[in-house]
Design an enzyme around this catalytic site. Structure first.
Site, PDB file in Angstrom:
ATOM      1  N   LYS A  76       0.869  -1.182   0.000  1.00  0.00           N
ATOM      2  CA  LYS A  76       0.000   0.000   0.000  1.00  0.00           C
ATOM      3  C   LYS A  76       0.902   1.226   0.000  1.00  0.00           C
ATOM      4  CE  LYS A  76      -3.756   2.136   2.729  1.00  0.00           C
ATOM      5  NZ  LYS A  76      -4.667   2.000   3.895  1.00  0.00           N
ATOM      6  N   SER A 151      -9.746   2.339   3.216  1.00  0.00           N
ATOM      7  CA  SER A 151      -8.872   3.088   2.345  1.00  0.00           C
ATOM      8  C   SER A 151      -7.901   2.212   1.539  1.00  0.00           C
ATOM      9  CB  SER A 151      -8.030   4.065   3.181  1.00  0.00           C
ATOM     10  OG  SER A 151      -7.171   3.350   4.071  1.00  0.00           O
ATOM     11  N   SER A 175     -10.020  -0.175   7.325  1.00  0.00           N
ATOM     12  CA  SER A 175      -9.478  -0.058   5.971  1.00  0.00           C
ATOM     13  C   SER A 175      -8.850  -1.308   5.381  1.00  0.00           C
ATOM     14  CB  SER A 175      -8.431   1.054   5.920  1.00  0.00           C
ATOM     15  OG  SER A 175      -9.075   2.275   5.758  1.00  0.00           O
TER      16      SER A 175
HETATM   17  N1  GLN Z   1     -13.029   4.625   6.822  1.00  0.00           N
HETATM   18  C1  GLN Z   1     -12.360   5.018   8.028  1.00  0.00           C
HETATM   19  C2  GLN Z   1     -11.894   6.451   7.914  1.00  0.00           C
HETATM   20  O1  GLN Z   1     -12.147   7.061   6.909  1.00  0.00           O
HETATM   21  C3  GLN Z   1     -11.227   4.104   8.321  1.00  0.00           C
HETATM   22  C4  GLN Z   1     -10.035   4.366   7.496  1.00  0.00           C
HETATM   23  C5  GLN Z   1      -8.885   3.483   7.843  1.00  0.00           C
HETATM   24  O2  GLN Z   1      -9.049   2.432   8.461  1.00  0.00           O
HETATM   25  N2  GLN Z   1      -7.707   3.921   7.462  1.00  0.00           N
HETATM   26  O3  GLN Z   1     -11.292   6.981   8.814  1.00  0.00           O
END
Ligand code: GLN
Length: 488
Positions: A76, A151, A175
């Site tokens: 990532k 994400s 995410s």
């Molecule tokens: N969707 C969540 C956020 O926008 C989690 C994102 C993540 O786990 N990096 O914060």
């Protein structure tokens, strides 16, 4: 060759079926041909990958190969990789070539893995749909009108589309698990502190944890064998025995107790999704697990608590991106104030700015006690719910996400609807527990398409091996993890 899992590639390389250079070339060619459809990679590190593959083949010829020697994977784009562009999905870091490796990248390099490139992600890992990336959204391989989740949507889509057999990812509130569920693959977020955060660009430091995106639990175990390490460079990394995660994959599940939190099986979950999850739980009963209802009474507070804690921490972490120390610098600044304001104004996208503003407000004098401190107190109550629950059960199961993959643009104007995507995953991060998503069924949507559904497994602290064992046994008994999007 692209259909091979990490475990299969590792065995094939050992048996001399093909070389690392051959499989690396094959996958690089496939990324070139197909990734225009998905946009799952930000950077393809072709030259470096081929050099690593060649070195791996030489190591093997010299009789020095391990399980990962020459096996391809991707990172990532939140992990710093020396000499390779590391953007975190942001214009702010769109020209940042990292001068050093994250510990996760070092661990894979030391194991002899071949990194094919860096995967797309929501900007600074903020999002549940991958639509906030400066490099454009990622398409879900199951339906190109839909998002892959976020994400870590690039890692999830790349693995689902068989561009790479496994990829690293990070999970602050869901995410890893939510995109794994939406793309029909297996995602593991380890216990907070199990994997080093050194060189993983910080979003919310008390919640961020690195983990795996693979097709199978077995492959996830292989990745964990590389990723889990104690690291003095991360003060929150925990010194705790590291098992061989592949050693217990086939252990019996006879007598394991599984808790189903009643707050996670909500009326607004579609009956079709509920059905798929219940079928999976039945499968665990067939394998000897005992299922009982439990309660996590503070569940309804998890999303509100997260959206105080995460923005507060991100506002502090992202202050270093100011056009001076790190990041994009605006053209022709009038003075230092103008430089800060315009560099940050132009370098960050809307969602990141929204969170910095919320977080700065929550941390400001006079509001800190009312918001950040209060949120941390409620966070402890949420954690205590899990500690109580794990006195009675070995594992908790639930749906991973409230919906299957949704259409791109569908939640773009409604941040709260987007935030609720993580309603089942966020509490795990607040408590620091490990969680995993495995494909457990499909639901039909308009147009007659079938979309994957994920089962979430939550374990006690440092119980990743048991989660992987439970995931593997399920995958021995079912074939949801083998299903591929049409045309793959
Ligand atoms: N969707 C969540 C956020 O926008 C989690 C994102 C993540 O786990 N990096 O914060």
């Amino acid at each position: 060759m692209h259909n091979k899992t990490i475990a299969e590639i590792s065995r094939d390389l050992a048996a001399g079926e093909y070389s690392s250079v051959e499989i690396t070339q094959d996958l690089l060619g496939r990324i070139k041909d197909k990734d225009g459809d998905y946009n799952s990679f930000i950077t393809v590190a072709e030259e470096q990958a081929l050099a690593q593959a060649k070195a791996a083949d030489e190591l093997r010829a010299a009789g020095n190969a391990g399980a990962w020697t020459g096996v391809p994977m991707a990172h990532k784009d939140i992990f710093c990789t020396e000499g390779v562009l590391t953007t975190c999905g942001s214009k702010m870091l769109s020209n940042f070539v990292s001068p050093y490796n994250s510990t996760v990248a070092d661990n894979f390099n030391n194991a002899g893995a071949v990194c094919l490139g860096k995967t797309n992600m929501d900007e600074f890992a903020m999002g549940s749909s991958n639509e906030t990336s400066f490099f454009g959204g990622v398409k879900n391989p199951w339906d190109s009108d839909r998002v892959p989740g976020g994400s870590s949507g690039g890692s999830a889509a790349a693995v689902a589309a068989r561009l790479v057999p496994g990829a690293t990812a990070s999970d602050t509130g869901g995410s890893i698990r939510q995109p794994a569920a939406l793309c029909g693959i297996t995602g593991l977020k380890p216990t907070y502190g199990r994997v080093s955060r050194y060189g993983m660009i910080a979003f919310a430091s008390s919640l961020d944890q690195a983990g795996t995106m693979t097709r199978t639990a077995e492959d996830s175990a292989m990745m964990m064998n590389v990723m889990a390490s104690f690291d003095e460079k991360d003060s929150t990394c925990v010194q705790h025995d590291i098992p061989d995660y592949t050693a217990t994959l086939n252990d019996s599940l006879e007598g394991m107790t599984v808790g189903l939190p009643k707050e996670y099986f909500r009326d607004d979950l579609s009956p079709e999704m509920q059905q798929q999850v219940m079928n999976a739980i039945k499968e665990y009963e067939n394998m000897g697990a005992m299922v009982k209802e439990i309660s996590l009474p503070n569940t309804h507070l998890a999303v509100p608590v997260y959206y105080v804690v995460a923005p507060a921490e991100c506002s502090a972490n992202l202050s270093r991106m100011d056009g001076v120390r790190f990041g994009y610098r605006c053209e022709d600044p009038k003075d230092i104030h103008d430089l800060y304001v315009r560099s940050r104004g132009e370098g960050f996208g809307d969602e990141v700015k929204r969170r910095i503003m919320i977080g700065t407000y929550a941390l400001s004098a006079g509001f800190y006690d009312a918001y950040y401190k209060k949120a941390q107190q409620v966070r402890r109550l949420i954690k205590n719910d899990f500690v109580e629950a794990f006195k009675d059960v070995d594992m908790i199961m639930s749906p991973t996400s409230p919906t299957p993959a949704f259409k791109a643009g569908e939640k773009g104007d409604d941040p709260v609807a987007m935030y609720l995507e993580d309603i089942f995953t966020i509490a795990t991060n607040l408590a620091g527990l490990p969680g995993m998503s495995v494909p457990c069924g499909q639901v039909g949507v308009d147009g007659g398409k079938n979309l994957p559904v994920g089962l979430q497994l939550i374990g006690n602290y440092f119980d990743e091996a048991r989660l992987l064992n439970a995931g593997h046994k399920f995958q021995q008994a079912t074939d949801w993890h083998l299903k591929a999007p049409a045309g793959i």
